[in-house]
Design a protein around this motif. Sequence first.
Motif: not given
Length: 99
Positions: A6-8, A11-13, A51-53, A72-76
């Motif tokens: 997905p584009a957004r 996940r927990d790391m 990428i927001a931690l 959080e990963f957000v791809f643009n």
Amino acid sequence: MNASMPARFCRDMGLTLNDFLRSLPAAIEPLTFQVEGRVFTISHPLGSIRIALGETGERRIASLRLPVTPVEFVFNGLDEAARDRFMQRFDRYFHRGGG
């Protein structure tokens, strides 16, 4: 069969901010990034990746205590194939041992 990337997503790391900072440059090479607090913006030829931690917490398993950070990963601008390639490399560099 692989699920589509997905584009957004979140996940927990199992890492701290310092762990993330130590591994990120190699994980995204040759791409570069800007950082503002706990938000990392990666320049990509097709767009950008944000990428927001979140705040690091702790996961307890019996007497073992492990860090856990929501990410959080957000791809643009990146299509699914580009997102998948990015995440495959990213995951290789952030993979922890254990089987």
